[in-house]
Scaffold this motif. Sequence first.
Motif, PDB file in Angstrom:
ATOM      1  N   LEU A 162       0.256 -11.840  -7.465  1.00  0.00           N
ATOM      2  CA  LEU A 162       0.181 -10.763  -6.824  1.00  0.00           C
ATOM      3  C   LEU A 162       1.070  -9.743  -6.943  1.00  0.00           C
ATOM      4  O   LEU A 162       2.120 -10.278  -6.960  1.00  0.00           O
ATOM      5  N   PRO A 163       0.843  -8.438  -6.795  1.00  0.00           N
ATOM      6  CA  PRO A 163       2.009  -7.479  -6.955  1.00  0.00           C
ATOM      7  C   PRO A 163       3.105  -7.527  -5.898  1.00  0.00           C
ATOM      8  O   PRO A 163       2.220  -7.876  -4.689  1.00  0.00           O
ATOM      9  N   ASP A 164       4.105  -7.172  -5.829  1.00  0.00           N
ATOM     10  CA  ASP A 164       5.198  -7.269  -4.743  1.00  0.00           C
ATOM     11  C   ASP A 164       4.361  -6.092  -3.667  1.00  0.00           C
ATOM     12  O   ASP A 164       3.875  -5.282  -4.096  1.00  0.00           O
ATOM     13  N   THR A 165       4.833  -6.303  -2.521  1.00  0.00           N
ATOM     14  CA  THR A 165       4.656  -5.154  -1.286  1.00  0.00           C
ATOM     15  C   THR A 165       5.930  -4.504  -1.396  1.00  0.00           C
ATOM     16  O   THR A 165       7.023  -4.873  -1.073  1.00  0.00           O
ATOM     17  N   ILE A 166       5.594  -3.050  -1.559  1.00  0.00           N
ATOM     18  CA  ILE A 166       6.776  -2.145  -1.400  1.00  0.00           C
ATOM     19  C   ILE A 166       6.744  -1.295  -0.233  1.00  0.00           C
ATOM     20  O   ILE A 166       5.701  -0.943   0.279  1.00  0.00           O
ATOM     21  N   TRP A 167       7.938  -1.655   0.684  1.00  0.00           N
ATOM     22  CA  TRP A 167       7.957  -0.867   2.005  1.00  0.00           C
ATOM     23  C   TRP A 167       8.799   0.279   2.041  1.00  0.00           C
ATOM     24  O   TRP A 167       9.901   0.335   1.226  1.00  0.00           O
ATOM     25  N   MET A 168       8.319   1.525   2.612  1.00  0.00           N
ATOM     26  CA  MET A 168       9.059   2.563   2.638  1.00  0.00           C
ATOM     27  C   MET A 168       9.243   3.087   4.078  1.00  0.00           C
ATOM     28  O   MET A 168       8.524   2.848   4.748  1.00  0.00           O
ATOM     29  N   SER A 214      12.739   1.048   1.325  1.00  0.00           N
ATOM     30  CA  SER A 214      13.462   0.243   2.198  1.00  0.00           C
ATOM     31  C   SER A 214      13.688  -1.453   1.655  1.00  0.00           C
ATOM     32  O   SER A 214      14.758  -1.776   1.683  1.00  0.00           O
ATOM     33  N   HIS A 215      12.487  -1.709   1.037  1.00  0.00           N
ATOM     34  CA  HIS A 215      12.567  -3.343   0.681  1.00  0.00           C
ATOM     35  C   HIS A 215      11.160  -3.688  -0.048  1.00  0.00           C
ATOM     36  O   HIS A 215      10.369  -2.912   0.089  1.00  0.00           O
ATOM     37  N   ARG A 216      11.429  -4.709  -0.708  1.00  0.00           N
ATOM     38  CA  ARG A 216      10.172  -5.314  -1.480  1.00  0.00           C
ATOM     39  C   ARG A 216       9.983  -6.746  -0.722  1.00  0.00           C
ATOM     40  O   ARG A 216      10.935  -7.377  -0.712  1.00  0.00           O
ATOM     41  N   GLU A 217       8.748  -7.133  -0.775  1.00  0.00           N
ATOM     42  CA  GLU A 217       8.351  -8.680  -0.415  1.00  0.00           C
ATOM     43  C   GLU A 217       7.489  -8.978  -1.558  1.00  0.00           C
ATOM     44  O   GLU A 217       6.602  -8.527  -1.902  1.00  0.00           O
TER      45      GLU A 217
END
Length: 193
Positions: free
Chosen positions: A168-174, A159-162
């Motif tokens: 640090l790695p981005d957070t991936i939201w699903m 759905s989106h990335r933060e």
Amino acid sequence: MTTMDARSGRTGDTEESPEGDLTIRQAEGNDLNDVIEIGHRTWPVIYEPIAGIDYVAMGLAKWWTSDVVAASIRRGQTLVAEVAGDVIGMVAFGTQGDHFVVWKLYVLPEHHGKGIGSQLMEAVVERARDYGHARITVAYPDGNSYAERFHRAHGFVESHREPSGSGLPDTIWMVRELGPADEVSAGAAGEVT
């Protein structure tokens, strides 16, 4: 289904695997140390290669403490996977605003590939439905290819990335929509969590 496990004497909601040796049930106070151990055994293996030892130490200190895990268990927001009296996997969930969120889903590395994570996911999907939610949200750090494959195989779409900042790695939201005929085949993709 509510049953009593003859080996442990525990009662609660359980789901048995087709093999009959895996039980998915509500976590209890006696499971606290086992759930914490799952975090402490899985996080270094999964996240050290992605984000480094400092990220692992920060995550364990923030999300895998007795206080945090006990609070989730007390709220009824943790399920465990148990085989022969041993807790080998867990899933923690809750709400954030109107969203039903899976916060943690981990299986001890030596039990990967046996469908345990899939059974934990399907148990939490049923909880979301029981609570009247139409979708489930998950997040993971970019670079965790295991989580990405697992969630995609279970009907989640990005759905989106933060951005996480500080290198640090981005957070991936699903998200996964839960329609009335929601039939994602858990076994289709194999076990990766």
